[in-house]
Motif scaffolding. Structure first.
Motif, mmCIF file in Angstrom:
data_model
loop_
_atom_site.group_PDB
_atom_site.id
_atom_site.type_symbol
_atom_site.label_atom_id
_atom_site.label_comp_id
_atom_site.label_asym_id
_atom_site.label_seq_id
_atom_site.Cartn_x
_atom_site.Cartn_y
_atom_site.Cartn_z
ATOM 1 N N GLU A 72 0.819 -1.211 0.000
ATOM 2 C CA GLU A 72 0.000 0.000 0.000
ATOM 3 C C GLU A 72 0.851 1.259 0.000
ATOM 4 O O GLU A 72 0.559 2.230 -0.701
ATOM 5 N N LEU A 73 1.919 1.241 0.769
ATOM 6 C CA LEU A 73 2.780 2.423 0.842
ATOM 7 C C LEU A 73 3.541 2.662 -0.455
ATOM 8 O O LEU A 73 3.922 3.805 -0.748
ATOM 9 N N SER A 74 3.766 1.602 -1.217
ATOM 10 C CA SER A 74 4.518 1.749 -2.467
ATOM 11 C C SER A 74 3.653 2.189 -3.637
ATOM 12 O O SER A 74 4.165 2.537 -4.696
ATOM 13 N N ARG A 75 2.324 2.163 -3.437
ATOM 14 C CA ARG A 75 1.450 2.585 -4.534
ATOM 15 C C ARG A 75 1.613 4.076 -4.796
ATOM 16 O O ARG A 75 1.691 4.869 -3.869
#
Length: 235
Positions: free
Chosen positions: A227-230
């Motif tokens: 999620e954080l890398s999206r």
């Protein structure tokens, strides 16, 4: 720092380290010369403290070594007092009471010359920021997390809609203003964050999750990293 305190701190540093600690690292943390560390290590070994290693390589403490757990330094006592004050800000009565119980246990155990560091510590939060801690009782959710049990929630969303969910609790995350239940939601087949103040009712079910606590948390961490890398949309 007195020698006795320094020797104790050396043991504490070695106890919390998972790899060899060099004399330079010890000297830097304790703010003394390396030759002082060499003498202290030799003294501890002479007192049969099971320290292995040598100068240039690093030192390790035998993990089986046992030491009275409440030989606390003033800094450690003040850290615990400050931590209890920070816990009181969370608005969780059970956690706040547990922190107070810890302070009471420490006060009844430590030598009398250390009590002033609890009564009048050198660190503190602003009085206005220390809350009573009575808004949320986390005990059922913490029990569900520890025991690996599914939990039924009646939850009110931000738009006012009330839904009933079966979730797999992973973790309670605390922020300054609110507490989040991180859990796998069976209905959404995904991890979700639930604001605890929006939980209208909950029941810890007898049905086990079926995954170990470590495995469930590992899966949540992978989800969170994804999620954080999206990419986020431009403002």
């Amino acid at each position: 720092m007195r020698k006795a305190e320094r020797l104790f701190q050396i043991i504490q540093i070695l106890r919390r380290s998972s790899c060899p600690v060099t004399s330079a690292q010890l000297a830097d943390e304790l703010e003394v010369a390396r030759r002082t560390i060499y003498r202290d290590i030799a003294h501890l070994i002479g007192q049969r403290v099971p320290i292995a290693g040598e100068a240039g390589f690093g030192y390790v403490l035998d993990p089986r070594y046992d030491m009275p757990p409440l030989m606390l330094t003033p800094e450690e006592i003040e850290a615990v007092v400050l931590g209890a004050q920070m816990v009181a800000k969370l608005g969780d009565a059970a956690i706040t009471n547990a922190a107070r119980d810890v302070l009471a246990k420490i006060a009844s155990t430590i030598p009398s010359d250390l009590l002033p560091f609890m009564v009048e510590p050198a660190v503190s939060l602003k009085p206005s920021e220390v809350e009573d801690g009575s808004r949320f009782d986390s005990r059922p959710l913490r029990r569900a997390i520890r025991e690996g049990r599914k939990t039924r929630l009646d939850y009110r969303a931000a738009n006012g809609e009330v839904t009933r969910r079966i979730v797999w609790p992973v973790l309670l995350g605390y922020a300054d203003a609110h507490c989040l239940l991180i859990a796998w939601c069976e209905a959404k087949q995904a991890f979700r964050h639930f604001r605890t103040e929006r939980i209208l009712d909950l029941e810890v079910l007898e049905e086990p999750i079926g995954l170990s606590r470590a495995k469930l948390r590992q899966q949540w961490r992978k989800w969170r990293e994804t999620e954080l890398s999206r990419p986020r949309p431009a403002p």
